[in-house]
Design an enzyme around this catalytic site. Structure first.
Site, mmCIF file in Angstrom:
data_model
loop_
_atom_site.group_PDB
_atom_site.id
_atom_site.type_symbol
_atom_site.label_atom_id
_atom_site.label_comp_id
_atom_site.label_asym_id
_atom_site.label_seq_id
_atom_site.Cartn_x
_atom_site.Cartn_y
_atom_site.Cartn_z
ATOM 1 N N LYS A 189 21.159 58.344 44.189
ATOM 2 C CA LYS A 189 21.438 58.840 45.540
ATOM 3 C C LYS A 189 20.132 59.173 46.264
ATOM 4 O O LYS A 189 19.988 58.901 47.467
ATOM 5 C CB LYS A 189 22.326 60.083 45.475
ATOM 6 C CG LYS A 189 22.569 60.722 46.842
ATOM 7 C CD LYS A 189 23.518 61.899 46.756
ATOM 8 C CE LYS A 189 23.727 62.510 48.140
ATOM 9 N NZ LYS A 189 24.729 63.603 48.126
ATOM 10 N N HIS A 229 39.510 18.903 34.490
ATOM 11 C CA HIS A 229 40.063 19.762 35.541
ATOM 12 C C HIS A 229 41.078 20.752 34.974
ATOM 13 O O HIS A 229 42.173 20.942 35.519
ATOM 14 C CB HIS A 229 40.672 18.924 36.655
ATOM 15 C CG HIS A 229 39.695 17.996 37.316
ATOM 16 N ND1 HIS A 229 38.491 18.436 37.830
ATOM 17 C CD2 HIS A 229 39.716 16.654 37.504
ATOM 18 C CE1 HIS A 229 37.829 17.407 38.328
ATOM 19 N NE2 HIS A 229 38.541 16.316 38.137
#
Length: 525
Positions: free
Chosen positions: A136, A277
């Site tokens: 922070k 695929h």
């Protein structure tokens, strides 16, 4: 502002003493706790115990040591705020310019199957609190949570006369919050499972970057590959021995291939799957890997070009030579012989992955899919049926040979996109119909592929003649079943459960088919 004071508290001691020496050489005072302080001292690095700064000893088995204003004030104070500076001076709080913390090994304890009490003790409290405080206040404080950033830290300090630059601190702050977020996600997910909460109010998923990808499914889509930290053998844990970097589609298809192979235990014989695929274009068992590969390849030679090959046993040289006869994207196997690796070495773009094991097809887990505005979570499809689960519903019962092919076809159908129809003969697929809106169309496409196979191999009849057929879901009408019968199938495995089961069974009896119900569906969307 140069880094003058650092707090180091790490569970993973990798690189700790080298970092400590490097910081001291750069004039940094080091505060530390417990095992970290001990390791630094033993390496001859000057260190001050946090307890000396706070005036309180570590207590409660180390649960309380850094949760103190002397620590958090030093991390959170804004250096350009006169009130903060006054408070620091009034209370004797020294600034902490650098925080180096990595957390209790909660994920490692989870991976080794630690019991509930041990898991609780591996939940870090002080570490995340310090990380969040320092991150922070990244305008003034540098926060390092990963060993891999130690060298970057030292490099940035050297580049900026002992200080770190704002851009670097912001980047490290983002990494820090991601780490505490992932940590909390692991804890909350574990706890939900431990107490039997199937649908927790909030669910968090975290991943660690494995590699950035050139693009996603298409070149205009950005993509990256993240791992979840699990030890499940597969594409995420595999070792890549050669070949260019895996693409998004490679990773997706390779995972599909290896998860399918997990259905076929090595002790039951060699098995090979070829995927294109995300759908199998050929799956087979054989007396040898080479035979299994040839049978899988013969199912759909056209689609096999540029496919993914998965094996349930270590790759041998003979099979490797067969595989390189056509262009193949990826080969994944539990291992590979030196001879096989030498064969592949001549194909520099062919990726070879080894996993040192097969995934457990019956293990639990979750699948996640994003939809607009949310996510769909579900259990992994680890559903399994064995011979005793099957119910013969026709007048004719399958023979022993037919039953083996039915079970084989059912395992493959589980990994075919719905609607799925799979023809199998002699432990090898001979036709696969995938992803159609109509089950009749899937049956027809699979039959067409079987006919193409006959033409390519010079067979007098379609290999679908005398085959076993699997359907991933029930036949809602007899039409799909009759399509399979017309192709030559002689036995059927399907879930059952249609309102028209009686009609379908009657049609099967009239066609002379043997049919069994599994009472389990395997939709795959």
């Amino acid at each position: 502002m140069p880094v003058r004071r650092a707090l180091i508290s790490v569970s993973d001691k990798t690189g700790l003493t080298d970092l400590g020496r490097a910081l001291v050489q750069r004039g940094v005072e080091i505060l530390s706790t417990g095992g970290s302080a001990k390791a630094l001292r033993e390496a001859g690095v000057a260190v001050t115990d946090v307890a000396e700064v706070t005036g309180f000893p570590e207590m409660m088995d180390g649960r309380v040591k850094t949760l103190h204003p002397m620590v958090h004030g030093g991390l959170l104070a804004l250096r350009d705020n006169p009130d903060h500076l006054a408070a620091m001076e009034a209370h004797g709080i020294g600034p902490i310019d650098l925080l180096v913390v990595n957390l209790y090994p909660f994920e490692a304890a989870l991976a080794r199957g630690a019991d509930y009490d041990e898991m609780i003790e591996n939940i870090d409290i002080g570490g995340p609190a310090m990380i969040r405080a320092a991150a922070k206040n990244h305008a003034f404080v540098t926060t390092v949570v990963d060993v891999e950033d130690y060298e970057k830290l030292l490099g940035d300090m050297d580049q900026h006369d002992g200080a770190t630059c704002p851009k670097f601190r912001r980047k490290l702050a983002q990494i820090a919050y991601a780490r505490t977020g992932a940590y909390d996600a692991a804890v909350s997910t574990w706890l939900a499972g431990a107490i039997g909460v199937e649908t927790p109010r909030r669910r968090v998923v975290a991943g660690q970057l494995a590699q950035g990808l050139r693009y996603g499914e298409n070149p205009h889509q950005k993509a990256a590959f993240y791992t979840d930290g699990s030890a499940r053998p597969g594409v995420a844990t595999a070792v890549q021995h050669q070949g260019k970097e895996l693409s998004y589609n490679n990773i997706n298809d390779t995972d599909a291939a290896f998860e399918l192979l997990a259905e076929f235990a090595p002790e039951d014989g060699p098995a090979v799957a070829i995927i294109k695929h995300a759908n199998p274009c050929g799956v087979a068992r054989g007396e040898t890997l080479l035979e299994a590969y040839r049978k899988a390849f013969d199912c759909d030679r056209t689609s096999a070009f540029g496919g993914i090959v998965a094996l349930n046993m270590p790759l041998d040289e003979e099979t490797a030579r067969a595989i390189v006869e056509i262009f193949t994207e990826v080969v994944i196997a539990p291992g590979a012989s030196d001879g096989a690796k030498a064969v592949f070495a001549a194909k520099k773009n062919l990726r070879l992955l080894t996993t040192e094991g097969l995934p457990d097809a019956r293990a639990g887990g979750a699948t996640i899919r994003q939809v607009a505005g949310g996510y769909l979570f579900q259990d992994k499809d680890n559903g399994y049926v064995d011979r005793d689960d099957l119910k013969v519903v026709t007048k004719k019962a399958p023979s022993e040979a037919q039953m083996r092919d039915l079970m084989f076809a059912w395992k493959v159908a589980k990994h075919v996109k719905s609607n799925a129809i799979v023809y199998v003969k002699d432990a090898a697929t001979v036709g696969v119909g995938a992803g159609q809106m109509s089950r009749v169309d899937s049956a027809n496409i699979a039959a067409i592929k079987a006919g193409r196979m006959a033409k390519e191999l010079g067979l007098a009849d379609s290999p679908a003649v005398g085959s076993a057929v699997a359907s991933d879901a029930f036949f809602p009408f007899p039409d799909g079943l009759m399509e399979a019968a017309a192709a030559g199938a002689t036995c059927v495995i399907q879930p059952g459960g249609s309102m028209r089961d009686d009609e379908v069974i009657a049609a099967a009896d009239e066609a002379g088919l043997a049919m069994v119900f599994t009472r389990m569906r395997h939709f795959r969307h």
